[in-house]
Design a protein around this motif. Structure first.
Motif, PDB file in Angstrom:
ATOM      1  N   GLU A  13       0.823  -1.209   0.000  1.00  0.00           N
ATOM      2  CA  GLU A  13       0.000   0.000   0.000  1.00  0.00           C
ATOM      3  C   GLU A  13       0.858   1.260   0.000  1.00  0.00           C
ATOM      4  N   SER A  16       2.736   2.860  -4.133  1.00  0.00           N
ATOM      5  CA  SER A  16       1.720   3.065  -5.161  1.00  0.00           C
ATOM      6  C   SER A  16       2.292   2.960  -6.567  1.00  0.00           C
ATOM      7  N   ASP A  17       3.627   3.006  -6.680  1.00  0.00           N
ATOM      8  CA  ASP A  17       4.256   2.886  -7.997  1.00  0.00           C
ATOM      9  C   ASP A  17       4.249   1.454  -8.511  1.00  0.00           C
ATOM     10  N   GLN A  19       2.385  -1.637  -9.688  1.00  0.00           N
ATOM     11  CA  GLN A  19       1.054  -1.978 -10.184  1.00  0.00           C
ATOM     12  C   GLN A  19       0.910  -3.452 -10.543  1.00  0.00           C
ATOM     13  N   SER A  20       2.015  -4.171 -10.620  1.00  0.00           N
ATOM     14  CA  SER A  20       1.945  -5.594 -10.944  1.00  0.00           C
ATOM     15  C   SER A  20       2.991  -6.348 -10.140  1.00  0.00           C
ATOM     16  N   PRO A  38      -1.911  -8.673 -11.322  1.00  0.00           N
ATOM     17  CA  PRO A  38      -2.161  -7.315 -10.826  1.00  0.00           C
ATOM     18  C   PRO A  38      -1.876  -7.238  -9.327  1.00  0.00           C
ATOM     19  N   VAL A  39      -1.492  -6.094  -8.869  1.00  0.00           N
ATOM     20  CA  VAL A  39      -1.160  -5.944  -7.459  1.00  0.00           C
ATOM     21  C   VAL A  39      -2.371  -6.247  -6.571  1.00  0.00           C
ATOM     22  N   GLU A  40      -3.579  -6.101  -7.120  1.00  0.00           N
ATOM     23  CA  GLU A  40      -4.793  -6.379  -6.355  1.00  0.00           C
ATOM     24  C   GLU A  40      -4.918  -7.873  -6.005  1.00  0.00           C
ATOM     25  N   HIS A  97       8.849  -0.842 -15.468  1.00  0.00           N
ATOM     26  CA  HIS A  97       8.074  -0.229 -14.387  1.00  0.00           C
ATOM     27  C   HIS A  97       8.358  -1.021 -13.111  1.00  0.00           C
ATOM     28  N   THR A  99       8.201  -3.314  -9.976  1.00  0.00           N
ATOM     29  CA  THR A  99       7.348  -4.455  -9.652  1.00  0.00           C
ATOM     30  C   THR A  99       7.930  -5.137  -8.416  1.00  0.00           C
TER      31      THR A  99
END
Length: 451
Positions: A13, A16-17, A19-20, A38-40, A97, A99
């Motif tokens: 959390e 935030s950078d 995303q995966s 996905p990070v979710e 990006h 990860t």
């Protein structure tokens, strides 16, 4: 584990950078395989709700299914459960990006360990030590080359400082360490972010060759994790700096190979090193461990030298052993007992190349040492620094011999589960057959019109 999961999710959390994520297990060749998620879906991965096929553990080095693999064809390529190893969540910043990696290992539908997983093989050996009240303390030394990624064949990198291509050996050169300081600095920073205990770095014997040592840890499973993650990190940071990092056992036929040396000792419940008896010779327990290592060494060679190229490294007078031998302060033999304070008495295993799977290597070493201790095996007399001593047995001289020796080995049958042994042999046989079908340019040049 729930608190650990909460800590990881809290860390995510704050990032935030990211995303995966990469959710991955380690296969028999030491290759990380898995999914981009996905990070979710982090909680799903951490709670063991991801699924992947058992067969991915045994893919060959090209990522192909093993012909006739029962895990594929007779079971419909069934999935297993992916359980989190508990090793944090590991930030990765060398990709396009940011990860992070979620390290996993496989279990069956009941949640029981899947014994074809190489990390599980090491965990089983450590459970046997725990039952004896002993804890292995292990450290690794990994060598690698930096090479020019634009070249079809390995050539030395261009120095970031001088602009010149490296073309000579530079053993222990401080200048070469300084020239590549930006790369080495980023490796150390990435390792610290992942909890990998990096220690000293040196320029090694080959063109653009380096060695970075990892500190001893009282958790051999973590030491193997560290080695796997270290290799991945070095490769990623090298690309970030415009190089490629090569852990092949012998990328240059006429230069030093890349070794993977393992140091270990054993401590009891009171934290005492059981290899230490106050003398330079070490304890009887240490000698029994050496006896087991020697007894299982030929059978285990396929683990230490798992690829076609591995056997180019195992050559006489090359600092890579070819014989089943041991000695004190002797880097020419397979098992070296380093000098130093008695309290730090340990064994160095020098057979493995940097191309080997760290989980299998540590399982083979610690499993063989345990057999030697349990059976009080004698190692015989040590080889002197001048090479004098009894004529030792030889390691298998080639890949095919090593596969056959592993398959029929009685000691490796005690160390590794049958499902892992069968998968490993099938994988190596398929790779061997693939190499046999490919004729090299050198063969064509030599024989096309001359025979």
């Amino acid at each position: 584990m729930s608190d650990a999961i909460a800590d990881v999710l809290s860390w995510l959390e704050s990032r935030s950078d990211i995303q995966s994520l990469r959710a991955a297990v380690c296969d028999l060749n030491g290759v990380m395989r898995g999914k981009r998620i996905p990070v979710e879906q982090a909680r799903k991965a951490l709670e063991g709700k991801l699924r992947m096929p058992y067969s991915l553990i045994g893919l060959d080095i090209w990522g192909e299914d093993i012909e006739g693999n029962s895990l594929v064809f007779s079971t419909g390529d069934a999935d297993g459960l992916c359980q989190w190893t508990g090793r944090g969540i590991l930030p990765v910043d060398w990709t396009a990006h940011p990860t992070a990696l979620v390290p996993l290992w496989l279990a069956d539908e009941s949640g029981a360990p899947y014994l074809g997983d190489p990390r599980r093989a090491l965990a089983r050996i450590l459970d046997r030590y725990k039952a004896l009240g002993l804890t292995p303390v292990a450290a690794t030394e990994l060598e690698f080359y930096l090479v020019d990624p634009q070249s079809q064949r390995p050539v030395g990198p261009v120095s970031p400082v001088t602009g010149r291509r490296l073309d000579s050996d530079a053993a222990l050169s401080i200048d070469e360490i300084d020239d590549f300081e930006a790369f080495i600095h980023d490796v150390y920073e990435a390792c610290r972010a992942q909890g990998i205990p990096v220690d000293t770095a040196i320029a090694e014997n080959g063109i653009g060759q380096f060695e970075i040592n990892l500190n001893h840890v009282a958790d051999a499973l973590r030491a193997a994790d560290d080695a796997v993650l270290f290799k991945r990190t070095v490769k990623g940071i090298a690309r970030k700096h415009g190089f490629a990092a090569c852990f092949m056992a012998k990328p240059y036929g006429d230069r030093a190979g890349n070794g993977f040396h393992v140091h270990f000792s054993l401590v009891d419940a009171e934290g005492r090193n059981v290899f230490d008896d106050g003398t330079d010779q070490g304890s009887q327990t240490m000698r029994h461990a050496v006896g087991g290592l020697l007894a299982a060494m030929a059978e285990s060679t396929l683990v230490f030298a798992p690829h076609f190229n591995s056997y180019r490294r195992l050559r006489p007078r090359s600092y890579a052993p070819t014989a089943v031998a041991w000695g004190y302060e002797n880097r020419m033999v397979a098992i070296r007992i380093p000098g130093g304070p008695a309290g730090a008495r340990r064994i160095e295993h020098r057979v493995s190349g940097a191309d080997a799977n760290p989980y299998l290597v540590l399982a083979a070493i610690l499993g063989a040492a345990l057999i030697g201790i349990e059976r009080q095996m004698s190692p015989g007399e040590p080889t002197g620094s001048d090479g004098q001593g009894a004529v030792p047995a030889k390691l298998p001289p080639d890949w095919a011999s090593a596969i056959a020796t592993f398959e029929s080995g009685t000691h490796v049958a005690e160390i590794f589960p049958a499902i892992l042994r069968d998968s490993f042999v099938a994988c190596k046989r398929q790779e061997l057959n693939t190499f046999a079908l490919n004729v090299s340019d050198f063969e064509i040049e030599t024989y096309l019109e001359s025979v």
